[in-house]
Design a protein around this motif. Structure first.
Motif, PDB file in Angstrom:
ATOM      1  N   TYR A  32       0.811  -1.211   0.000  1.00 30.33           N
ATOM      2  CA  TYR A  32       0.000   0.000   0.000  1.00 30.33           C
ATOM      3  C   TYR A  32       0.845   1.262   0.000  1.00 30.33           C
ATOM      4  O   TYR A  32       2.042   1.238   0.234  1.00 30.33           O
ATOM      5  CB  TYR A  32      -0.924  -0.009   1.212  1.00 30.33           C
ATOM      6  CG  TYR A  32      -1.812  -1.217   1.266  1.00 30.33           C
ATOM      7  CD1 TYR A  32      -1.526  -2.279   2.114  1.00 30.33           C
ATOM      8  CD2 TYR A  32      -2.928  -1.322   0.442  1.00 30.33           C
ATOM      9  CE1 TYR A  32      -2.317  -3.412   2.147  1.00 30.33           C
ATOM     10  CE2 TYR A  32      -3.729  -2.446   0.466  1.00 30.33           C
ATOM     11  CZ  TYR A  32      -3.431  -3.487   1.316  1.00 30.33           C
ATOM     12  OH  TYR A  32      -4.215  -4.600   1.342  1.00 30.33           O
ATOM     13  N   CYS A  33       0.160   2.378  -0.247  1.00 33.19           N
ATOM     14  CA  CYS A  33       0.799   3.689  -0.202  1.00 33.19           C
ATOM     15  C   CYS A  33       0.962   4.137   1.242  1.00 33.19           C
ATOM     16  O   CYS A  33       0.059   3.955   2.057  1.00 33.19           O
ATOM     17  CB  CYS A  33      -0.038   4.709  -0.952  1.00 33.19           C
ATOM     18  SG  CYS A  33      -0.327   4.305  -2.686  1.00 33.19           S
ATOM     19  N   THR A  50       5.824  10.679   0.228  1.00 30.36           N
ATOM     20  CA  THR A  50       4.988   9.490   0.037  1.00 30.36           C
ATOM     21  C   THR A  50       5.798   8.408  -0.667  1.00 30.36           C
ATOM     22  O   THR A  50       6.769   8.701  -1.369  1.00 30.36           O
ATOM     23  CB  THR A  50       3.729   9.785  -0.792  1.00 30.36           C
ATOM     24  OG1 THR A  50       4.113  10.085  -2.137  1.00 30.36           O
ATOM     25  CG2 THR A  50       2.936  10.938  -0.216  1.00 30.36           C
ATOM     26  N   ASP A  52       4.932   4.408  -2.642  1.00 32.79           N
ATOM     27  CA  ASP A  52       3.883   3.452  -2.965  1.00 32.79           C
ATOM     28  C   ASP A  52       4.423   2.025  -2.964  1.00 32.79           C
ATOM     29  O   ASP A  52       5.575   1.777  -2.591  1.00 32.79           O
ATOM     30  CB  ASP A  52       3.201   3.818  -4.286  1.00 32.79           C
ATOM     31  CG  ASP A  52       4.074   3.608  -5.515  1.00 32.79           C
ATOM     32  OD1 ASP A  52       3.653   4.029  -6.607  1.00 32.79           O
ATOM     33  OD2 ASP A  52       5.177   3.038  -5.383  1.00 32.79           O
ATOM     34  N   SER A  53       3.599   1.079  -3.398  1.00 29.55           N
ATOM     35  CA  SER A  53       3.977  -0.326  -3.318  1.00 29.55           C
ATOM     36  C   SER A  53       5.174  -0.662  -4.207  1.00 29.55           C
ATOM     37  O   SER A  53       5.917  -1.602  -3.920  1.00 29.55           O
ATOM     38  CB  SER A  53       2.788  -1.210  -3.696  1.00 29.55           C
ATOM     39  OG  SER A  53       2.388  -0.953  -5.024  1.00 29.55           O
ATOM     40  N   THR A  57       8.564   7.318  -5.077  1.00 27.69           N
ATOM     41  CA  THR A  57       8.495   8.314  -4.006  1.00 27.69           C
ATOM     42  C   THR A  57       8.160   9.697  -4.550  1.00 27.69           C
ATOM     43  O   THR A  57       8.370   9.991  -5.732  1.00 27.69           O
ATOM     44  CB  THR A  57       9.834   8.395  -3.266  1.00 27.69           C
ATOM     45  OG1 THR A  57      10.874   8.748  -4.198  1.00 27.69           O
ATOM     46  CG2 THR A  57      10.180   7.065  -2.619  1.00 27.69           C
ATOM     47  N   CYS A 101      -4.923   2.449  -1.592  1.00 31.53           N
ATOM     48  CA  CYS A 101      -3.971   2.881  -2.617  1.00 31.53           C
ATOM     49  C   CYS A 101      -2.789   1.936  -2.681  1.00 31.53           C
ATOM     50  O   CYS A 101      -2.205   1.596  -1.655  1.00 31.53           O
ATOM     51  CB  CYS A 101      -3.488   4.295  -2.274  1.00 31.53           C
ATOM     52  SG  CYS A 101      -2.078   4.853  -3.236  1.00 31.53           S
ATOM     53  N   SER A 102      -2.428   1.531  -3.901  1.00 31.19           N
ATOM     54  CA  SER A 102      -1.210   0.748  -4.091  1.00 31.19           C
ATOM     55  C   SER A 102      -0.168   1.505  -4.912  1.00 31.19           C
ATOM     56  O   SER A 102       1.031   1.300  -4.742  1.00 31.19           O
ATOM     57  CB  SER A 102      -1.533  -0.575  -4.792  1.00 31.19           C
ATOM     58  OG  SER A 102      -2.285  -1.419  -3.947  1.00 31.19           O
ATOM     59  N   TYR A 103      -0.646   2.382  -5.801  1.00 26.11           N
ATOM     60  CA  TYR A 103       0.281   3.105  -6.679  1.00 26.11           C
ATOM     61  C   TYR A 103      -0.025   4.599  -6.619  1.00 26.11           C
ATOM     62  O   TYR A 103      -1.181   5.020  -6.587  1.00 26.11           O
ATOM     63  CB  TYR A 103       0.157   2.605  -8.123  1.00 26.11           C
ATOM     64  CG  TYR A 103       0.443   1.136  -8.240  1.00 26.11           C
ATOM     65  CD1 TYR A 103      -0.598   0.218  -8.360  1.00 26.11           C
ATOM     66  CD2 TYR A 103       1.744   0.658  -8.185  1.00 26.11           C
ATOM     67  CE1 TYR A 103      -0.331  -1.141  -8.435  1.00 26.11           C
ATOM     68  CE2 TYR A 103       2.012  -0.697  -8.255  1.00 26.11           C
ATOM     69  CZ  TYR A 103       0.968  -1.591  -8.382  1.00 26.11           C
ATOM     70  OH  TYR A 103       1.229  -2.930  -8.449  1.00 26.11           O
ATOM     71  N   GLY A 105       0.056   7.514  -4.520  1.00 26.44           N
ATOM     72  CA  GLY A 105       0.151   8.179  -3.222  1.00 26.44           C
ATOM     73  C   GLY A 105      -0.436   9.567  -3.271  1.00 26.44           C
ATOM     74  O   GLY A 105      -0.264  10.271  -4.255  1.00 26.44           O
TER      75      GLY A 105
END
Length: 125
Positions: A32-33, A50, A52-53, A57, A101-103, A105
């Motif tokens: 997850y984010c 931030t 993400d998976s 950044t 959220c996975s991608y 952020g």
């Protein structure tokens, strides 16, 4: 249940460094984010970084080149390495998880489902 526990805050002089940690439990952080936010007295909470998976950044402009977000999937832990600290970095720092959220952020506070209790960072001039 999901829990986030920050550590690593403290008081440093300008130019110093700190590394914040956020230990996650109750879910798999890598999927997850995640985000680091901060809130100074009398100001709104703002996004700092931030991830993400995929490990992509993003950073707010005021910290670019000084602060790095990272994660250790094996330890289920999020980090924030802060170098060249300035007095204006003084704030309570929070880690947050967006389990929708996975991608990508988000910078929006209301997008994040879970928050840690915060860790204080104080930078003196």
């Amino acid at each position: 249940q999901v829990q986030l526990v920050e550590s690593g805050g403290g008081s440093v002089q300008a130019g110093g460094s700190l590394r914040l940690s956020c230990a996650a439990s109750g879910y798999t952080l890598s999927r997850y984010c995640m985000g680091w936010f901060r809130q100074a007295p009398g100001k709104e909470r703002e996004g700092v970084a931030t991830i993400d998976s995929d490990g992509s950044t993003s950073y707010t402009d005021s910290v670019k080149g000084r602060i790095t977000i990272s994660k250790d999937n094996a330890k289920n832990t999020l980090y924030l390495q802060m170098n060249s600290l300035k007095p204006e970095d003084t704030a309570m720092y929070y880690c947050a998880a967006d389990l929708h959220c996975s991608y990508g952020g988000s910078w929006r506070v209301d997008e994040y489902n879970y928050w840690g209790q915060g860790t204080q960072v104080t930078v003196s001039s």
